[in-house]
Design an enzyme around this catalytic site. Structure first.
Site, mmCIF file in Angstrom:
data_model
loop_
_atom_site.group_PDB
_atom_site.id
_atom_site.type_symbol
_atom_site.label_atom_id
_atom_site.label_comp_id
_atom_site.label_asym_id
_atom_site.label_seq_id
_atom_site.Cartn_x
_atom_site.Cartn_y
_atom_site.Cartn_z
ATOM 1 C CG ASP A 289 -1.886 1.143 1.260
ATOM 2 O OD1 ASP A 289 -1.691 2.109 0.486
ATOM 3 O OD2 ASP A 289 -2.845 1.100 2.052
ATOM 4 C CD GLU B 178 -1.375 1.266 9.569
ATOM 5 O OE1 GLU B 178 -2.447 1.518 10.185
ATOM 6 O OE2 GLU B 178 -1.131 0.193 9.004
ATOM 7 C CD GLU C 5 -10.666 -6.222 15.244
ATOM 8 O OE1 GLU C 5 -9.580 -6.608 14.813
ATOM 9 O OE2 GLU C 5 -11.315 -6.839 16.089
ATOM 10 C CG HIS D 179 -4.543 -1.382 3.859
ATOM 11 N ND1 HIS D 179 -3.513 -0.481 3.987
ATOM 12 C CD2 HIS D 179 -4.977 -1.620 5.116
ATOM 13 C CE1 HIS D 179 -3.327 -0.190 5.255
ATOM 14 N NE2 HIS D 179 -4.208 -0.875 5.976
#
Length: 443
Positions: free
Chosen positions: A141, A234, A243, A383
Site C-alpha cells: 500500500d 500506523e 479494530e 487497503h
C-alpha cells in the site's frame, strides 16, 4: 476441442480427474510447495465481516484461511473495485468473502495443517498479524507506506538524535525509516510473532545497534528508558476506529511520551459523502427477496446491519463532503472514540442516494510541509478502502437539497473491538421526505 464430445469426456475422466484428485488431497502440502511461489496473500477468515470476492482471482479455502492466486488478469483502475479488503489489524480478525463464511472454531478436533515453522491454521487465526502475507499487503500500500517514509526521511529533524517508540512495529519498516533518519534509538514494540522476523530484518540491514525489537503487549512492557521523544504508529482501522490500535497508542503516549514530544501521525478526520449505488445494493440487499424462487427476505434486516468495506467509484458520489469528526491524537482521551457527530451533505447533482460512505484522512503536522493522505473515493485507493452504510430509503435528491442527521459511534459493550453505529437522517426534498434511524455494527 476438435474431438467428439464423448471422446473428450472420456479423456477428461481418464487423464485429468486422477490428477485433480491427487492435487486436492495433499492440498496443505501443495500450498507450501508447488503453489507457494504464486501465492499473493493469505488471510484468516472471520464470521460476520462483509466484503467482495475478487472476480479476477481463483481462491482456495483451507481451514480458516483464504489463499488467493492471481489469474494474471488486471483490474480496470477506474472500475469499482471488487478486491477483498486485507484484514490488516493486529488482533487476529480477518475479512471473508461477500458470502459470510463462518470460520471453523479452533477445537481439539479441528483439522489443521502446519507450515515449515510448525504454525497451524488455528495459530494464524488467533495471530493473523504474524503471517507475512498481511505485511506484504500493507507494505505494498504505497499511499500508506510512502507517506510514513516521507514524514520521517524528508523531515529528519523530527527524529534525529531522538528516542523513538514504534507502537505495533510489524516488520519494523517504520523503525528502519527512523533509524535511517538518524534516530538515537528506536524501541519497536510488537505483540505478534512477526517480531521474530522484525529482529532479523533489523539485523540484516545493519541497525541492530539502534533498533531494539520488543515482543509483548504494550500494557505489559517495561522500556529500558523512562521517556521517549517521538511515537510513531500506523494505528488506523476501517472507518478509522474499527479494530484500530488507537487505544494502545494513547496508553503509550500517556506512559512514555516526554512533554512536548511528537506523535506521527497526530491528526485524523472522519468524513462522509452520499452515493448512488443501486446496482450493488440490489445485489447485496434485494437479492434475498427471490433466491432461486424462494423468499429469504428475513435475512435482509441482518444484511442491512453490517456496513460494507469496499472501494467506491468517485463517479458514484452525489453530494458534497462533510467533515464529521476530528481527532487530535496529542490531546484526546480514550473516551473520545465514543462520539456523536452531526452531518449535512448537499446534493451536487440530481440523483438518488442509496448509501452514505465514510472514510478518513490523517495528517503529520510536525512535518515542515504538509504530509498526510486521504482514504476517500476521489483519492488513490488504500487497503482501508471506504465504509458503505446502505440506507433503507432511496433518497431522490435534487441538486442543492440537503440530507442532515447524526452519527453515533461507540465500542460494543460485549466486544470493544466491534463498533456500534447509530445513523439518524432527515431529508426534505421536492420529490420526497424521509426520516429514519438505522443501527449498524462493524464486527
Amino acid at each position: 476441442q476438435h474431438l467428439p464430445g464423448p471422446c473428450a469426456a472420456a479423456i477428461v475422466r481418464r487423464l485429468w480427474l486422477p490428477t485433480l484428485t491427487a492435487a486436492i488431497i495433499p492440498l496443505p502440502h501443495l500450498l507450501q510447495s508447488s503453489l507457494a511461489p504464486r501465492v499473493t496473500s493469505v488471510r484468516p477468515l472471520a464470521a460476520g465481516v462483509l466484503c467482495r470476492r475478487p472476480a479476477q482471482r481463483a481462491a482456495v479455502v483451507v481451514g480458516s484461511f483464504i489463499t488467493q492466486r492471481s489469474s494474471g488478469a488486471r483490474a480496470d483502475p477506474n472500475r469499482r473495485s471488487t478486491a477483498v479488503p486485507a484484514r490488516l489489524r493486529r488482533r487476529g480478525v480477518s475479512e471473508g468473502t461477500t458470502e459470510r463464511i463462518m470460520a471453523p472454531k479452533a477445537t481439539e478436533e479441528m483439522e489443521v495443517s502446519t507450515d515449515g515453522a510448525g504454525h497451524t491454521s488455528a495459530d494464524y487465526y488467533f495471530d493473523s498479524y504474524a503471517h507475512f502475507g498481511i505485511h506484504e499487503e500493507m507494505l505494498k500500500d504505497t499511499v500508506r507506506t510512502r507517506t510514513y517514509q516521507n514524514s520521517v526521511l524528508q523531515n529528519e529533524f523530527i527524529v534525529k538524535d531522538k528516542i523513538v517508540l514504534d507502537v505495533g512495529c510489524g516488520t519494523g519498516i517504520l523503525s528502519l525509516f527512523c533509524a535511517k533518519a538518524g534516530a538515537k534509538h528506536v524501541y519497536a514494540l510488537e505483540c505478534s510473532d512477526i517480531a521474530k522476523q522484525a529482529k532479523e530484518i533489523v539485523r540484516v540491514n545493519g541497525y541492530e545497534d539502534r533498533v531494539t525489537v520488543i515482543q509483548g503487549k504494550v500494557e505489559e512492557i517495561d522500556l529500558p528508558v523512562d521517556q521517549v521523544d517521538v511515537i510513531v504508529s500506523e494505528w488506523m482501522g476501517y472507518f478509522l476506529l474499527y479494530e484500530s490500535m488507537l487505544d494502545t497508542v494513547l496508553y503509550a503516549r500517556d506512559r512514555w511520551l516526554a512533554p512536548g514530544g511528537t506523535l506521527l501521525p497526530d491528526k485524523a478526520s472522519l468524513r462522509m459523502v452520499g452515493i448512488e449505488d443501486s446496482q450493488y445494493k440490489s445485489e447485496k440487499i434485494h437479492f434475498w427477496d427471490d433466491v432461486y424462487g424462494f423468499d429469504m427476505s428475513c435475512i435482509k434486516a441482518q444484511a442491512m446491519l453490517e456496513p460494507l468495506v469496499d472501494v467506491v467509484d468517485a463517479e458514484q458520489i452525489v453530494t458534497d463532503e462533510c467533515n464529521m469528526k476530528e481527532f487530535d491524537v496529542s490531546t484526546m482521551s480514550k473516551g473520545d472514540t465514543t462520539f456523536t457527530a452531526d452531518f449535512k451533505i448537499v446534493a451536487q447533482k440530481t440523483d438518488y442516494i442509496h448509501a452514505l460512505v465514510a472514510y478518513f484522512d490523517v495528517t503529520f503536522t510536525a512535518c515542515h510541509k504538509f504530509v498526510g493522505f486521504n482514504t476517500g473515493p476521489r483519492f488513490r485507493s488504500t487497503h482501508w478502502k471506504q465504509t458503505v452504510f446502505y440506507l433503507e430509503d432511496v433518497i431522490p435528491a435534487c441538486e442543492g437539497e440537503a440530507l442532515t442527521g447524526t452519527l453515533k459511534c461507540a465500542p460494543n459493550s460485549k466486544n470493544p473491538r466491534d463498533l456500534d453505529i447509530v445513523l439518524s437522517y432527515t431529508f426534505e426534498g421536492e420529490r420526497g421526505s424521509f426520516a429514519r434511524t438505522q443501527r449498524f455494527r462493524m464486527r
